[in-house]
Structures are given as C-alpha cells and as structure tokens.
Scaffold this active site. Structure first.
Site, PDB file in Angstrom:
ATOM      1  CB  THR A 135      -0.895   0.003   1.261  1.00  0.00           C
ATOM      2  OG1 THR A 135      -1.453   1.299   1.443  1.00  0.00           O
ATOM      3  CG2 THR A 135      -0.098  -0.321   2.519  1.00  0.00           C
ATOM      4  CG  ASP A 136      -1.140   4.999  -0.945  1.00  0.00           C
ATOM      5  OD1 ASP A 136      -1.695   4.342  -0.038  1.00  0.00           O
ATOM      6  OD2 ASP A 136      -1.728   5.906  -1.570  1.00  0.00           O
ATOM      7  CD  GLU A 137      -3.520   3.428   4.144  1.00  0.00           C
ATOM      8  OE1 GLU A 137      -3.487   3.486   5.376  1.00  0.00           O
ATOM      9  OE2 GLU A 137      -4.545   3.149   3.500  1.00  0.00           O
ATOM     10  CE1 TYR A 160      -3.268  -2.596   5.746  1.00  0.00           C
ATOM     11  CE2 TYR A 160      -3.278  -0.245   5.216  1.00  0.00           C
ATOM     12  CZ  TYR A 160      -3.280  -1.571   4.804  1.00  0.00           C
ATOM     13  OH  TYR A 160      -3.278  -1.870   3.466  1.00  0.00           O
ATOM     14  CE  LYS A 164       0.169  -4.537   3.021  1.00  0.00           C
ATOM     15  NZ  LYS A 164      -0.203  -5.878   2.492  1.00  0.00           N
TER      16      LYS A 164
HETATM   17  P1  NAD Z   1      -9.564  -7.386   2.341  1.00  0.00           P
HETATM   18  O1  NAD Z   1      -9.574  -7.090   3.810  1.00  0.00           O
HETATM   19  O2  NAD Z   1     -10.792  -7.132   1.534  1.00  0.00           O
HETATM   20  O3  NAD Z   1      -9.205  -8.929   2.110  1.00  0.00           O
HETATM   21  C1  NAD Z   1      -8.185  -9.566   2.840  1.00  0.00           C
HETATM   22  C2  NAD Z   1      -8.306 -11.061   2.592  1.00  0.00           C
HETATM   23  O4  NAD Z   1      -7.245 -11.708   3.321  1.00  0.00           O
HETATM   24  C3  NAD Z   1      -9.620 -11.679   3.100  1.00  0.00           C
HETATM   25  O5  NAD Z   1     -10.132 -12.564   2.141  1.00  0.00           O
HETATM   26  C4  NAD Z   1      -9.211 -12.417   4.367  1.00  0.00           C
HETATM   27  O6  NAD Z   1     -10.016 -13.548   4.629  1.00  0.00           O
HETATM   28  C5  NAD Z   1      -7.782 -12.808   4.028  1.00  0.00           C
HETATM   29  N1  NAD Z   1      -6.966 -13.015   5.244  1.00  0.00           N
HETATM   30  C6  NAD Z   1      -6.869 -12.190   6.318  1.00  0.00           C
HETATM   31  N2  NAD Z   1      -6.062 -12.737   7.250  1.00  0.00           N
HETATM   32  C7  NAD Z   1      -5.639 -13.924   6.734  1.00  0.00           C
HETATM   33  C8  NAD Z   1      -4.769 -14.949   7.221  1.00  0.00           C
HETATM   34  N3  NAD Z   1      -4.197 -14.873   8.429  1.00  0.00           N
HETATM   35  N4  NAD Z   1      -4.536 -16.014   6.419  1.00  0.00           N
HETATM   36  C9  NAD Z   1      -5.114 -16.114   5.198  1.00  0.00           C
HETATM   37  N5  NAD Z   1      -5.965 -15.185   4.704  1.00  0.00           N
HETATM   38  C10 NAD Z   1      -6.215 -14.105   5.469  1.00  0.00           C
HETATM   39  O7  NAD Z   1      -8.312  -6.606   1.773  1.00  0.00           O
HETATM   40  P2  NAD Z   1      -8.117  -5.880   0.356  1.00  0.00           P
HETATM   41  O8  NAD Z   1      -8.647  -4.508   0.451  1.00  0.00           O
HETATM   42  O9  NAD Z   1      -8.580  -6.779  -0.720  1.00  0.00           O
HETATM   43  O10 NAD Z   1      -6.531  -5.775   0.322  1.00  0.00           O
HETATM   44  C11 NAD Z   1      -5.732  -6.831  -0.217  1.00  0.00           C
HETATM   45  C12 NAD Z   1      -4.275  -6.448  -0.124  1.00  0.00           C
HETATM   46  O11 NAD Z   1      -4.043  -5.253  -0.853  1.00  0.00           O
HETATM   47  C13 NAD Z   1      -3.787  -6.178   1.309  1.00  0.00           C
HETATM   48  O12 NAD Z   1      -2.494  -6.715   1.436  1.00  0.00           O
HETATM   49  C14 NAD Z   1      -3.778  -4.671   1.408  1.00  0.00           C
HETATM   50  O13 NAD Z   1      -2.793  -4.240   2.333  1.00  0.00           O
HETATM   51  C15 NAD Z   1      -3.425  -4.274  -0.012  1.00  0.00           C
HETATM   52  N6  NAD Z   1      -3.924  -2.961  -0.452  1.00  0.00           N
HETATM   53  C16 NAD Z   1      -5.243  -2.633  -0.293  1.00  0.00           C
HETATM   54  C17 NAD Z   1      -5.694  -1.393  -0.760  1.00  0.00           C
HETATM   55  C18 NAD Z   1      -7.148  -0.999  -0.649  1.00  0.00           C
HETATM   56  O14 NAD Z   1      -7.503   0.136  -0.995  1.00  0.00           O
HETATM   57  N7  NAD Z   1      -8.038  -1.872  -0.227  1.00  0.00           N
HETATM   58  C19 NAD Z   1      -4.816  -0.509  -1.381  1.00  0.00           C
HETATM   59  C20 NAD Z   1      -3.470  -0.893  -1.517  1.00  0.00           C
HETATM   60  C21 NAD Z   1      -3.035  -2.124  -1.071  1.00  0.00           C
HETATM   61  P1  TYD Z   2     -10.658   4.101   4.434  1.00  0.00           P
HETATM   62  O1  TYD Z   2     -11.609   3.687   3.372  1.00  0.00           O
HETATM   63  O2  TYD Z   2     -10.725   3.459   5.769  1.00  0.00           O
HETATM   64  O3  TYD Z   2      -9.197   3.952   3.798  1.00  0.00           O
HETATM   65  P2  TYD Z   2      -7.747   4.431   4.367  1.00  0.00           P
HETATM   66  O4  TYD Z   2      -7.897   4.933   5.759  1.00  0.00           O
HETATM   67  O5  TYD Z   2      -6.960   3.177   4.306  1.00  0.00           O
HETATM   68  O6  TYD Z   2      -7.294   5.496   3.418  1.00  0.00           O
HETATM   69  O7  TYD Z   2     -10.809   5.663   4.656  1.00  0.00           O
HETATM   70  C1  TYD Z   2     -10.631   6.578   3.579  1.00  0.00           C
HETATM   71  C2  TYD Z   2     -10.735   7.977   4.147  1.00  0.00           C
HETATM   72  O8  TYD Z   2     -12.076   8.198   4.611  1.00  0.00           O
HETATM   73  C3  TYD Z   2      -9.824   8.218   5.355  1.00  0.00           C
HETATM   74  O9  TYD Z   2      -9.327   9.542   5.292  1.00  0.00           O
HETATM   75  C4  TYD Z   2     -10.752   8.064   6.547  1.00  0.00           C
HETATM   76  C5  TYD Z   2     -12.095   8.543   6.010  1.00  0.00           C
HETATM   77  N1  TYD Z   2     -13.302   7.893   6.595  1.00  0.00           N
HETATM   78  C6  TYD Z   2     -14.354   8.669   7.077  1.00  0.00           C
HETATM   79  O10 TYD Z   2     -14.315   9.928   7.041  1.00  0.00           O
HETATM   80  N2  TYD Z   2     -15.450   8.044   7.577  1.00  0.00           N
HETATM   81  C7  TYD Z   2     -15.549   6.681   7.644  1.00  0.00           C
HETATM   82  O11 TYD Z   2     -16.571   6.165   8.153  1.00  0.00           O
HETATM   83  C8  TYD Z   2     -14.473   5.887   7.130  1.00  0.00           C
HETATM   84  C9  TYD Z   2     -14.524   4.387   7.163  1.00  0.00           C
HETATM   85  C10 TYD Z   2     -13.360   6.534   6.605  1.00  0.00           C
END
Ligand code: NAD
Ligand code: TYD
Length: 354
Positions: A135-137, A160, A164
């Site tokens: 992630t970019d975070e 988080y 990561k």
């Molecule tokens: P998500 O929370 O929707 O899905 C996570 C999946 O991992 C789920 O299916 C869960 O069951 C599985 N999981 C969790 N713990 C586990 C374990 N101990 N063993 C096996 N499986 C397990 O997450 P997402 O949003 O799809 O993100 C996927 C990846 O991409 C993550 O690594 C996240 O850090 C990264 N990422 C997400 C975003 C975003 O915007 N969602 C952006 C950049 C990177």
């Molecule tokens: P989120 O979707 O949790 O992603 P991330 O924190 O990983 O960027 O949140 C996106 C942005 O929205 C973040 O600045 C927090 C804000 N936010 C709210 O204002 N209200 C909410 O209920 C949630 C879940 C997030």
C-alpha cells in the site's frame, strides 16, 4: 505431472482486491492453475468468486498464513511456482482497535510465506516469483503538495501501515539475503465492487441507501487517491509478468479527492439512482470525531509503472463510481450477507462512541 504451465498461490483471494485478481487470472490464463489460499476472516467471502469457482484452473484452500505447518503442507501439495500475496488485515480503524492482529497476519504471516518459498524452492529460482501487494500508506502522509515515488522513505503512522511497512521490509530482506525472486507494488486506495462496507466508499453507499448518518471523520479534509480495483488487478498482471526482480512499483491513478467532496459526489449519484430530490442524501452527512493519527494526504506518482511497463488506468473516476454504485444497488443479497452478524458489532464499537 501438472498440465498447467504455472501453479500460482493467490493469498487473500476471497477478499476485495484478491477476488478481482483471481477473476482476471483465472479467465485470462487458462494455462495457469490459480489456487486461492484464504483463511476466510470477516473480510473473506467466497461469494465474491461465484462466477469462477467451477473453472478447471481454479481451486480454493482454506489456510491461515500464520499457521506455518498448514502453509508448508499447502506448498508440498501444490508445488507453487509463484505467490501473489494479498492476504492481510487491511482496515486502519480495526488496526487502531486491535493492533496485534495486524502484526500477526501482516508481518508474521508474510514472513511465514517468504520462508515457505525459500525452503520449497531451495535456491532453484528459475521461473519462480513472490509478488507482494502493498500500500501507499507505508510512505506516511503528504502535505498539500508532492507525490509518493518509489524512493520516498517509509514513514508509517497507523498500526496497519506500520505492519505493511514491516512486511515490505521482510520481502526485500529475503531478496537481498537469500536471492528470493520478489517483486512488489504499493497502490493507492481502491474502490469498486465486492468492497467490504467498513471502508469509506462502500460504507457511504450502504448508509445513503439505508438513510443512515454518513460519518465523516474530522473536517472531511483528508485527501485520498482513488483507483478502480480492476485497474489495480491489471497492474498486478503486468507487474507479475514484466516487473523487474527486487523492484517496487507505485500504482495509482492521479485521482485525488478530499473525503467531503467525494461523499458529496456519492450523494449526488445516489440521489439520481434512487430518485431522490437533489441534495436529499447530503443531509445525512454527519461530522464525527477524527481518526487517531489520521494521515492528511496520500498521492501516488505512478510514472515508473507507466514508463517501464506501459500500465495506465482505464477509467475516469465518475464513471468508475457510477459502476460501483450500480453494483451495490444490484447486489443487495451480497451486502445483506456481509453486513449481518459480526459487522453490526464492529459498527457499534466503531461509530457509537464518536
Ligand atoms: P480485504 O480485507 O478485503 O481482504 C483480505 C483477505 O485476506 C480476506 O479474504 C481475508 O479472509 C484474508 N486473510 C486475512 N487474514 C488472513 C490470514 N491470516 N490467512 C489467510 N488469509 C487471510 O483486503 P483488500 O482490500 O482486498 O486488500 C488486499 C491487499 O491489498 C492487502 O495486502 C492490502 O494491504 C493491499 N492494499 C489494499 C488497498 C485498498 O484500498 N483496499 C490498497 C493498496 C493495497
Ligand atoms: P478508508 O476507506 O478506511 O481507507 P484508508 O484509511 O486506508 O485510506 O478511509 C478513507 C478515508 O475516509 C480516510 O481519510 C478516513 C475517512 N473515513 C471517514 O471519514 N469516515 C468513515 O466512516 C471511514 C470508514 C473513513
């Protein structure tokens, strides 16, 4: 002997991004065997993969990546050529409530997978790859200007992002120490179908639909850089096949939005779709206590990925958001399933005290 060219373990394939990656790979590469290894936590949902579950090149294995014995057994069974690692605890607010769960899955789980690859491949790295999805975070928070590049120093602020960042360091350490063939990408915020409604966009869509308050943290001035999830899956495909070993690639769409502007845009789209008067849904906006350690701004510079590997996003944001809203309105059963049970407990703890 396997009849497939490659056997790939996709961890976290039942989650939001993982399910899109699996769908793309299973359909596009019938000569690859795709094994979805997922523990099915609250965020994992096999309903996300209904359309591909009967394909001959797809298999599901319920596995917790923090269980070293189970991971080893899976490798011994499938003899993976590659891993695309997405399994993680992924929600910042949950990481504030329970940081150790993030250390366990994101740090220990990643190290266990790396170690399984190291042992199983045993120095025979021809055609092997460990792809880490990050992630970019990890880069921390930007001020009003500037972008994250691959050279930006890591500066995570939430449990988080710290977990990561640690996992990213382990990936690169395995490359440098053991010569493990690795590649990594750091992506901005994703949106699209099958997104669990604890994250901003699906939570707002669900609350607008149900006439519930729209909880905006702080003043709503934090900025996020949004990318359509199918574009992220396409980037993973390109980096998996063409990325240089030991490199990381930033993925993002040059698409920054202040949270409050994004919520207003969603309200406008929903007013139209639900036949409400203009401005009706925006009345639900409620400012609530800010998130602790809330990063102000994320913005990705994806030039390296574009110039080196030719990837660019395919969708304009408004178009992607409309598609997303339509998906949620047309998939009521999905949302009802994932918001029953534990979701309600989480929601009460997270929002009632704000
Ligand atoms: P998500 O929370 O929707 O899905 C996570 C999946 O991992 C789920 O299916 C869960 O069951 C599985 N999981 C969790 N713990 C586990 C374990 N101990 N063993 C096996 N499986 C397990 O997450 P997402 O949003 O799809 O993100 C996927 C990846 O991409 C993550 O690594 C996240 O850090 C990264 N990422 C997400 C975003 C975003 O915007 N969602 C952006 C950049 C990177
Ligand atoms: P989120 O979707 O949790 O992603 P991330 O924190 O990983 O960027 O949140 C996106 C942005 O929205 C973040 O600045 C927090 C804000 N936010 C709210 O204002 N209200 C909410 O209920 C949630 C879940 C997030």
């Amino acid at each position: 002997m396997s009849t497939f060219d490659k056997t790939i373990l996709v961890t976290g394939g039942a989650g939001f991004i993982g399910s899109h990656v699996i769908r793309l790979f299973v359909n596009k590469y019938p000569h690859y065997k795709i094994v979805n290894g997922d523990a099915l936590t609250y965020a994992g949902n096999l309903e996300n993969l209904k359309d591909v579950e009967h394909q001959p090149n797809y298999a599901f294995a319920k596995v917790d990546i923090t269980d070293e014995v189970a991971v080893k057994a899976l490798f011994n069974h499938y003899h993976f050529d590659a891993v695309i690692h997405l399994a993680a605890e992924s929600h910042v607010d949950r990481s504030i409530l329970d940081p150790l769960a993030f250390v366990k899955t994101n740090v220990l789980g990643t190290a266990i997978l790396l170690n399984a690859c190291r042992k199983h491949w045993d120095g025979n790295h021809e055609g092997k790859l460990f792809y880490h999805v990050s992630t970019d975070e990890v880069y921390g928070s930007l001020g009003e200007t500037g972008f994250f590049t691959e050279e930006t120093p890591y500066d995570p602020h939430s449990p988080y992002s710290a977990s990561k960042a640690a996992s990213d360091h382990f990936v690169m350490a395995y490359h440098d120490t053991y010569g493990l063939p690795v590649v990594m990408s750091n992506c901005s915020n994703n949106y699209g179908s099958h997104h669990f409604p604890e994250k901003l966009i699906p939570l707002m869509i669900n609350n607008i639909k149900n006439n519930k308050p729209l909880p905006v943290y702080g003043k709503g001035e934090n900025v996020r850089d949004w990318l359509f999830v199918e574009d992220h899956a396409r980037a993973i495909d390109v980096i998996f096949h063409k990325g240089r070993l030991g490199q990381s690639y930033n993925v993002g769409g040059f698409n920054e939005w202040k949270n409050i502007d994004l919520v207003h845009l969603l309200c406008n789209i929903m007013d139209k779709k639900l036949g409400r008067a203009a401005g009706e849904s925006a009345k639900l906006i409620t400012y609530v206590k800010d998130r602790a350690g809330h990063d102000l701004r994320y913005a990705i510079d994806a030039t390296k990925l574009n110039k080196e590997l030719g990837w660019s996003p395919s969708l304009q944001f408004e178009e992607g958001l409309e598609k997303t809203v339509e998906w949620y309105l047309n998939n009521e059963e999905w949302i009802n399933h994932v918001t029953s049970g534990d979701y309600q407990n989480y929601y009460d703890v997270q929002y009632e005290k704000r």
